[in-house]
Design a protein around this motif. Sequence first.
Motif, PDB file in Angstrom:
ATOM      1  N   TRP A 282       1.039  -1.249   0.049  1.00 31.42           N
ATOM      2  CA  TRP A 282      -0.021  -0.065   0.178  1.00 31.42           C
ATOM      3  C   TRP A 282       0.963   1.103  -0.022  1.00 31.42           C
ATOM      4  CZ3 TRP A 282       0.515   3.702   3.856  1.00 31.42           C
ATOM      5  CH2 TRP A 282       1.115   3.303   5.118  1.00 31.42           C
ATOM      6  N   SER A 283       2.015   1.305   0.901  1.00 24.45           N
ATOM      7  CA  SER A 283       3.182   2.410   0.679  1.00 24.45           C
ATOM      8  C   SER A 283       3.881   2.384  -0.512  1.00 24.45           C
ATOM      9  CB  SER A 283       3.698   2.306   1.890  1.00 24.45           C
ATOM     10  OG  SER A 283       4.727   1.035   1.995  1.00 24.45           O
ATOM     11  N   GLY A 284       3.903   1.537  -1.441  1.00 21.90           N
ATOM     12  CA  GLY A 284       4.816   1.443  -2.239  1.00 21.90           C
ATOM     13  C   GLY A 284       6.316   1.085  -1.886  1.00 21.90           C
ATOM     14  N   GLY A 285       6.583   0.780  -0.828  1.00 25.60           N
ATOM     15  CA  GLY A 285       7.785   0.529  -0.228  1.00 25.60           C
ATOM     16  C   GLY A 285       8.271  -1.128  -0.297  1.00 25.60           C
ATOM     17  N   ASP A 286       7.273  -1.793  -0.903  1.00 24.78           N
ATOM     18  CA  ASP A 286       8.010  -3.298  -1.056  1.00 24.78           C
ATOM     19  C   ASP A 286       7.367  -3.589  -2.293  1.00 24.78           C
ATOM     20  OD1 ASP A 286       8.173  -6.002   0.964  1.00 24.78           O
ATOM     21  OD2 ASP A 286       9.533  -5.506  -0.603  1.00 24.78           O
TER      22      ASP A 286
ATOM     23  N   TYR B  17       8.006 -10.067  -7.238  1.00 24.46           N
ATOM     24  CA  TYR B  17       7.920 -10.434  -8.780  1.00 24.46           C
ATOM     25  C   TYR B  17       7.803 -11.848  -8.788  1.00 24.46           C
ATOM     26  CZ  TYR B  17       8.807  -5.433  -9.676  1.00 24.46           C
ATOM     27  OH  TYR B  17       8.762  -4.165  -9.733  1.00 24.46           O
ATOM     28  N   ALA B  18       7.210 -12.361  -9.791  1.00 27.60           N
ATOM     29  CA  ALA B  18       7.457 -13.664 -10.260  1.00 27.60           C
ATOM     30  C   ALA B  18       8.922 -13.901 -10.747  1.00 27.60           C
ATOM     31  CB  ALA B  18       6.423 -14.169 -11.315  1.00 27.60           C
ATOM     32  N   ASP B  19       9.374 -14.907 -10.852  1.00 25.04           N
ATOM     33  CA  ASP B  19      10.884 -14.899 -11.166  1.00 25.04           C
ATOM     34  C   ASP B  19      10.898 -15.003 -12.610  1.00 25.04           C
ATOM     35  OD1 ASP B  19      11.691 -17.862  -8.901  1.00 25.04           O
ATOM     36  OD2 ASP B  19      11.772 -15.812  -8.877  1.00 25.04           O
ATOM     37  N   SER B  20       9.594 -15.441 -13.200  1.00 23.19           N
ATOM     38  CA  SER B  20       9.526 -15.478 -14.870  1.00 23.19           C
ATOM     39  C   SER B  20       9.736 -13.991 -15.403  1.00 23.19           C
ATOM     40  CB  SER B  20       8.388 -16.087 -15.425  1.00 23.19           C
ATOM     41  OG  SER B  20       7.257 -15.396 -14.850  1.00 23.19           O
ATOM     42  N   VAL B  21       9.302 -12.723 -14.532  1.00 22.66           N
ATOM     43  CA  VAL B  21       9.551 -11.413 -14.924  1.00 22.66           C
ATOM     44  C   VAL B  21      10.394 -10.740 -14.379  1.00 22.66           C
ATOM     45  CG1 VAL B  21       6.956 -11.829 -15.531  1.00 22.66           C
ATOM     46  CG2 VAL B  21       7.682 -10.879 -13.562  1.00 22.66           C
ATOM     47  N   LYS B  22      11.159 -11.227 -13.186  1.00 21.42           N
ATOM     48  CA  LYS B  22      12.133 -10.294 -12.759  1.00 21.42           C
ATOM     49  C   LYS B  22      13.203  -9.810 -13.282  1.00 21.42           C
ATOM     50  CE  LYS B  22      12.471 -11.940  -8.383  1.00 21.42           C
ATOM     51  NZ  LYS B  22      12.716 -12.902  -7.528  1.00 21.42           N
ATOM     52  N   GLY B  23      13.370  -8.700 -13.286  1.00 22.89           N
ATOM     53  CA  GLY B  23      14.357  -7.969 -14.142  1.00 22.89           C
ATOM     54  C   GLY B  23      13.878  -7.254 -15.234  1.00 22.89           C
ATOM     55  N   ARG B  24      12.713  -7.747 -15.632  1.00 17.93           N
ATOM     56  CA  ARG B  24      12.019  -7.273 -17.057  1.00 17.93           C
ATOM     57  C   ARG B  24      10.924  -6.617 -16.668  1.00 17.93           C
ATOM     58  NH1 ARG B  24       9.900 -10.718 -20.422  1.00 17.93           N
ATOM     59  NH2 ARG B  24       9.143 -12.265 -18.791  1.00 17.93           N
ATOM     60  N   PHE B  25      10.050  -6.811 -15.770  1.00 10.82           N
ATOM     61  CA  PHE B  25       9.145  -5.994 -15.275  1.00 10.82           C
ATOM     62  C   PHE B  25       8.995  -5.192 -14.125  1.00 10.82           C
ATOM     63  CE2 PHE B  25       5.580  -9.206 -17.351  1.00 10.82           C
ATOM     64  CZ  PHE B  25       6.145  -9.100 -18.577  1.00 10.82           C
ATOM     65  N   THR B  26       8.604  -4.050 -13.946  1.00 14.01           N
ATOM     66  CA  THR B  26       8.397  -3.020 -12.722  1.00 14.01           C
ATOM     67  C   THR B  26       7.181  -2.706 -12.436  1.00 14.01           C
ATOM     68  OG1 THR B  26      10.711  -2.387 -13.483  1.00 14.01           O
ATOM     69  CG2 THR B  26       9.456  -0.856 -11.748  1.00 14.01           C
ATOM     70  N   ILE B  27       6.778  -2.933 -11.041  1.00 12.21           N
ATOM     71  CA  ILE B  27       5.198  -2.402 -10.741  1.00 12.21           C
ATOM     72  C   ILE B  27       5.600  -1.147  -9.901  1.00 12.21           C
ATOM     73  CG2 ILE B  27       5.530  -3.759  -8.661  1.00 12.21           C
ATOM     74  CD1 ILE B  27       2.341  -3.908  -8.977  1.00 12.21           C
ATOM     75  N   SER B  28       4.745  -0.378 -10.089  1.00 13.28           N
ATOM     76  CA  SER B  28       4.651   1.052  -9.409  1.00 13.28           C
ATOM     77  C   SER B  28       3.324   1.482  -9.460  1.00 13.28           C
ATOM     78  CB  SER B  28       5.635   1.849 -10.219  1.00 13.28           C
ATOM     79  OG  SER B  28       5.007   2.287 -11.380  1.00 13.28           O
ATOM     80  N   ARG B  29       3.245   2.416  -8.194  1.00 15.17           N
ATOM     81  CA  ARG B  29       1.752   2.978  -8.119  1.00 15.17           C
ATOM     82  C   ARG B  29       1.918   4.523  -7.690  1.00 15.17           C
ATOM     83  NH1 ARG B  29      -0.628   0.165  -3.207  1.00 15.17           N
ATOM     84  NH2 ARG B  29      -2.240   1.385  -3.334  1.00 15.17           N
ATOM     85  N   ASP B  30       0.550   5.189  -8.010  1.00 15.39           N
ATOM     86  CA  ASP B  30       0.707   6.758  -7.532  1.00 15.39           C
ATOM     87  C   ASP B  30      -0.516   6.914  -7.018  1.00 15.39           C
ATOM     88  OD1 ASP B  30       0.319   9.364  -7.324  1.00 15.39           O
ATOM     89  OD2 ASP B  30       1.094   9.789  -9.530  1.00 15.39           O
ATOM     90  N   SER B  31      -0.642   6.408  -5.590  1.00 10.03           N
ATOM     91  CA  SER B  31      -1.732   6.777  -5.021  1.00 10.03           C
ATOM     92  C   SER B  31      -2.514   7.778  -5.104  1.00 10.03           C
ATOM     93  CB  SER B  31      -1.497   6.430  -3.292  1.00 10.03           C
ATOM     94  OG  SER B  31      -1.172   4.880  -3.108  1.00 10.03           O
TER      95      SER B  31
END
Length: 122
Positions: free
Chosen positions: A53-57, A60-74
């Motif tokens: 909820w804070s965006g602090g942690d 990722y699934a191993d299959s996408v680690k290093g390629r995908f990035t999750i982020s949020r703008d609350s």
Amino acid sequence: QVQLVESGGGLVQAGGSLRLSCAASGRTFSRFNMGWFRQAPGKEREFVAAITWSGGDTSYADSVKGRFTISRDSAKNMVYLQMNSLKPEDTAIYYCAASWGWSRASEAYKYWGQGTQVTVSS
């Protein structure tokens, strides 16, 4: 109550990039941990990424680690999934989901969007 609407899917060549967006409505959005899941034809829905909820942690699934990035703008009630170096095996319907808990299990997520199609051609 939270409503989620995904966008940004489409057709892209292998090696390309897409950015998925998830627009949330509801006053309690900022309190939810958010996740992205995907489901390919004939396969079970699988975890892709999650953010607290804070965006602090993030997780990722191993299959996408290093390629995908999750982020949020609350402040904007938005969650994003930046997908780089896409592969044909990334082809699936991608879903945004909201959870009170911190989990990779789809059962832990209470609210779901309708999904957006991502197709990666070889």
